[in-house]
Design a protein around this motif. Structure first.
Motif: not given
Length: 369
Positions: A94-102, A4-16
């Motif tokens: 619990k919600d946060t650990l689900n997000e971290i799993e993503s 139920g948690i949307t995957k988190i985008s990590l694109d921002i970290y590839t372009k400092p």
């Protein structure tokens, strides 16, 4: 979607982002985090979740968080009471650990409910009496259990919604992720190189800096006077001669549960007096005696660890902004509930900074003024 948690985008970290300042190229980021315990990593998660750029400073030493038991417990097991926002904190974790799993690829929550060994019938009756209380009914199971191998003549009470965090995996997994994204800086933070007026530290230009240093805050010239008190805790890791139930966390004086290397964790102690930086043999004796009371077989102590919990007199975290420098913040005083406090109040601090949502008076740094 994951649980139920949307995957988190990590694109921002590839372009400092960089910009020129005089003869130097300075990195421009939103946040610096100083400290790599529960406060620092859970706040880092808030930044990842909200696509903020950051760097986190780690000295590379094991913090109190990293040697903690990882117990997730909504009940005070001496008096069978709960605490402020316990259910909200459990749900949010619990919600946060689900997000971290993503992005870490693993959920570090271990389903291992606490079974509290009763001392006598009076404790059984008190447990049952409190289990019908509205704020405790979701936590205190009314069915008593008898565990094999360990001494529990008056049976045990199960704490519903209790669990454990896989501590070593959590830190290794997040450090590995942060290092791969080049967000982890393995060096001691040098306060003399910080200029809060210009928002710069060495070659980094930042918007905000969050100090999550535990007892290390006493060396911080900006927040050294905050009201945290060290509480030294020891635990032992033992080799048991007879196996105990593997799917529960046992509690009488201390917590007993299996680790991932064939040993069992037993601890931890609380000491505000013996604050030297080496093992206190009286604490080890206390633990050995406590384990012997519930475990009637031979065991061998294989390892002893200790850490200093940053505690506060009113048992609430300390979160807030520096009085003079509005881009400096502190996140400390998590105490013995570092996982729940660190996770839940990381969002409160983020919303305070980014959305101007006031902090709860109970955790605000301003309550000590």
């Amino acid at each position: 979607m994951i649980c139920g948690i949307t995957k988190i985008s990590l694109d921002i970290y590839t372009k400092p982002e960089y910009f020129y300042s005089g003869f130097f190229i300075m990195k421009n980021i939103d946040y610096i985090i100083v400290g790599d315990g529960y406060a620092g990593l859970f706040f880092a998660h808030q930044l990842i979740k909200n696509n903020k750029s950051f760097a986190i400073y780690s000295e590379g030493r094991k913090s109190a968080s990293q040697v903690s038991a990882g117990i997730i417990n909504p009940v005070v097991l001496k008096k069978f009471t709960t605490f402020w926002k316990a259910q909200e904190q459990i749900d949010f974790l619990k919600d946060t650990l689900n997000e971290i799993e993503s992005y870490s690829g693993k959920n570090y929550l271990i389903s291992s409910p606490i079974h509290r060994i009763f001392h006598d019938e009076n404790e059984q009756n008190l447990w049952l009496k409190k289990s019908v209380n509205e704020e405790l009914s979701g936590f205190l199971d009314q069915k008593f259990d008898h565990l094999e191998v360990v001494k529990n003549d008056f049976k045990t009470g199960k704490v519903n919604q209790s669990a454990r965090l896989e501590v070593s995996g959590f830190f290794m997994g997040l450090f590995d992720f942060l290092e791969k994204k080049e967000l982890l800086i393995k060096e001691k933070f040098d306060y003399s190189k910080l200029n809060p007026s210009t928002g710069s530290y060495k070659d980094i230009q930042f918007k905000n800096i969050i100090f999550c240093e535990g007892m290390g805050v006493k060396e911080n010239p900006f927040f050294s006077d905050i009201a945290v008190v060290p509480n030294k805790g020891h635990h032992i890791k033992v080799k048991l001669s007879e196996e105990i139930p593997q799917d529960v966390t046992i509690k009488k004086k201390h917590f007993l549960f299996p680790t991932d290397n064939g040993l069992h964790f037993y601890g931890g102690t609380y000491d505000r007096e013996q604050l030297h930086h080496h093992i206190d043999e009286s604490a080890v004796t206390q633990l050995v005696n406590g384990l012997s009371e519930i475990y009637p077989y031979d065991f061998e102590v294989k390892e002893v660890n200790f850490g200093f919990r940053p505690t506060v007199k009113d048992r609430r975290p300390i979160i807030g902004r520096h009085e003079s420098f509005k881009n400096l913040y502190v996140f400390n005083g998590l105490g013995a509930r570092g996982i729940l406090n660190g996770c839940y109040f990381s969002r409160s601090l983020y919303q305070f900074i980014e959305e101007n949502i006031p902090l709860h008076e109970e955790v605000s740094l301003d309550r000590f003024k």
